[in-house]
Every structure is written in structure tokens, then in C-alpha cells.
Design an enzyme around this catalytic site. Structure first.
Site, PDB file in Angstrom:
ATOM      1  N   HIS A   1       0.656  -1.106  -0.063  1.00 16.54           N
ATOM      2  CA  HIS A   1      -0.070  -0.151   0.064  1.00 16.54           C
ATOM      3  C   HIS A   1       0.944   1.368   0.074  1.00 16.54           C
ATOM      4  O   HIS A   1       0.466   2.405  -0.465  1.00 16.54           O
ATOM      5  CB  HIS A   1      -0.961  -0.161   1.036  1.00 16.54           C
ATOM      6  CG  HIS A   1      -1.856   1.242   0.952  1.00 16.54           C
ATOM      7  ND1 HIS A   1      -2.978   1.015   0.248  1.00 16.54           N
ATOM      8  CD2 HIS A   1      -1.893   2.443   1.361  1.00 16.54           C
ATOM      9  CE1 HIS A   1      -3.633   2.228   0.195  1.00 16.54           C
ATOM     10  NE2 HIS A   1      -2.934   3.004   1.081  1.00 16.54           N
TER      11      HIS A   1
ATOM     12  N   HIS B   1       3.510  11.201   1.986  1.00 16.29           N
ATOM     13  CA  HIS B   1       3.147  12.124   0.957  1.00 16.29           C
ATOM     14  C   HIS B   1       3.858  13.473   0.897  1.00 16.29           C
ATOM     15  O   HIS B   1       4.204  13.929  -0.228  1.00 16.29           O
ATOM     16  CB  HIS B   1       1.565  12.532   1.222  1.00 16.29           C
ATOM     17  CG  HIS B   1       0.740  11.346   1.391  1.00 16.29           C
ATOM     18  ND1 HIS B   1       0.641  10.349   0.099  1.00 16.29           N
ATOM     19  CD2 HIS B   1      -0.292  10.739   2.154  1.00 16.29           C
ATOM     20  CE1 HIS B   1      -0.163   9.545   0.477  1.00 16.29           C
ATOM     21  NE2 HIS B   1      -0.801   9.779   1.537  1.00 16.29           N
TER      22      HIS B   1
HETATM   23 ZN   LIG Z   1      -2.865   5.256   0.997  1.00 15.06          ZN
END
Ligand SMILES: [Zn+2]
Length: 275
Positions: A228, A255
């Protein structure tokens, strides 16, 4: 391997709830002649591009002219795997639905809609020089290579521990697409107290308990969690606007770092070439 610009062959819709808002939201996918993926929310067109990213704390959020769309990364990964380069995504809420926590339903929708190919190319970005970003003990680097090749390392408390995985040809790594997002059991209460993850449940996330996975069905793959993280990275890399060819090595990245890597890459045109 796609060579040219593409879009979807017909319009389709997907409805689900936002992970953080808990509210239902509908996406409508429309073919696009212009290059790139963009969202349309409240009448504002927001390119799904790294330089529109305004927040990376919980997910990748893009914003423009007072409108924002969050949690774009799984959808962007689905576009990458589908080979779609041009598409308009109309959205009626501020957050992309979480669905099962993976990119699977988006990918299925695109697959069913089919691909329409345009004559223009210019969809690949080939890395020409190594670029690297670091934050505390996390780092991510990319160097020249003839496929998208990703090696990811994650480190969490037991029972996850340290996990490493290499995917040498991401375009054909289909086990990545349906690997779900995950959270540690002890983090859930704090997140909910902060008024977030209102839509979170065992239907859209893997929850890691103290000894085992909480979800009754367990994991979809032995390495689903590291898969993931690779999915998130693929989605974030696709906000470059291009299909990147390069060898990526990532250690505990997220991120924020993924976005910094793209900013560093684009800061010098001699770092890459487009074809
Ligand atoms: Zn994710």
C-alpha cells in the site's frame, strides 16, 4: 506499455464515502482532449499536479482558487495503472471516496470504460540525474532507469516490524492495486478525537492490533502494508503529470516527502527528459 496520450472511452460514475468527512461523494469521469488529469469542484478546475498540492498531512490534497480535493493518491495510482493520461473528474464533495481503502474500484471503473488513444505522445518522463530528499530518518531518491522500479522499506511496531519490497516493473504489478490503507489501533482514538476519519471502518482500512490484524479476514497479501505504501507513492509520483521511468528507493516515505521529491526533480530541467 502505453506510448501516447489516452483518455477514457465513455463517461462513468463512482460513489462512496470520504474517509475523513464520512460524507457520501460522487465522482463523474469525463473524457478529456487536453493533456493531464484534473478535478472539477465548485466550478474550479484543479490540475492533479504536484505544484497544486497544498496539504500532505493525512493524504495528498490539491487546491486552487478556494477549492480543494483531498485523498487523491489512490485515484491517481488507478489512473497510472490504467494508462490514462487525460481525464476530467467532476467531484461533488471535498474528498475522494475511500471505497475499500485501495485503488481497486477506480481501476475497475476505468478498465470497464476502456481506453481511447490520441496521436500525441509526451507521456513519459525519463529521469536523467539522481534526485534525493531526506527528512529525519525518512528518505526517497530516484535515479535513471528504463522502467519504474520501486524499492520500499517501512518500519512500524510489531506485529508489522520492518518490511521491504521491490517491484521492478510497476506498470505490471497488479497486487499493488488492491492493497489497502492501514492504521495502528492506538492511533484511531486520537484521529477520531481530532474530528477526522469519520468514515473509517474495517471495510476501508486494515487495522493493526497489538498482536495481530484486527480485520476478521486478515490481509489480502502477506506484504499488503508495504504494497500500500508503494501504491501511495505511485499515486503521488503520478502528480508529476507523467509516467515516470526511474529507479526509486524509499525508506519510511510519505506524501510530504513524495511531493518534495517531485519539486526537487522539476527544479532543474536537466534532471529529466520528456518523450
Ligand atoms: Zn494510501
Amino acid at each position: 506499455m502505453i506510448k501516447r496520450q489516452t483518455t477514457i472511452n465513455r463517461i462513468f460514475k463512482i460513489t462512496g464515502i470520504g474517509l475523513h468527512t464520512g460524507q457520501p461523494v460522487t465522482l463523474e469521469f469525463l473524457p478529456r482532449r487536453e493533456f493531464g488529469i484534473a478535478f472539477v469542484f465548485k466550478g474550479v478546475t484543479i490540475p492533479a499536479r504536484y505544484d497544486m498540492v497544498a496539504d500532505t498531512r493525512l493524504s495528498t490534497l490539491i487546491a486552487s482558487e478556494g477549492a480543494s480535493v483531498s485523498t487523491v493518491e489512490h485515484l491517481m495510482a488507478a489512473f497510472y495503472f490504467s494508462g490514462i493520461t487525460n481525464c476530467l473528474v467532476y467531484i461533488d464533495g471535498p474528498e475522494v471516496p475511500i471505497l475499500d481503502g485501495s485503488a481497486w474500484e477506480f481501476y475497475q471503473g476505468m478498465w470497464k470504460a476502456g481506453v481511447y488513444e490520441f496521436p500525441e505522445n509526451g507521456v513519459y518522463l525519463k529521469v536523467q540525474r539522481q534526485v534525493e530528499v531526506t527528512l529525519n530518518d525518512a528518505w526517497v531518491r530516484i535515479k535513471p532507469h528504463n522502467t519504474l522500479d520501486i524499492t520500499m522499506t517501512i518500519e512500524f511496531r510489531q506485529p508489522v516490524g520492518k518490511q521491504k519490497k521491490r517491484v521492478s516493473d510497476v506498470e505490471n504489478a497488479f497486487a499493488i492495486i488492491n492493497s489497502r490503507t492501514f492504521t495502528l489501533l492506538e492511533e484511531i482514538e486520537a484521529i477520531k478525537k481530532a474530528g477526522l476519519a469519520k468514515g473509517g471502518s474495517l471495510d476501508n482500512a486494515v487495522v493493526i492490533g497489538m498482536d495481530d490484524i484486527v480485520n476478521p479476514q486478515g490481509l489480502r497479501y502477506r506484504k499488503e502494508l508495504v504494497n500500500h505504501k508503494i501504491l501511495d507513492l505511485i499515486g503521488d509520483l503520478y502528480t508529476s503529470g507523467y509516467r515516470i521511468m526511474g529507479k526509486v528507493e524509499a525508506h519510511k516515505t510519505g506524501h510530504h516527502l513524495n511531493n518534495l521529491l517531485l519539486k526537487e526533480l522539476f527544479s532543474d530541467p536537466s534532471n529529466y527528459s520528456i518523450y
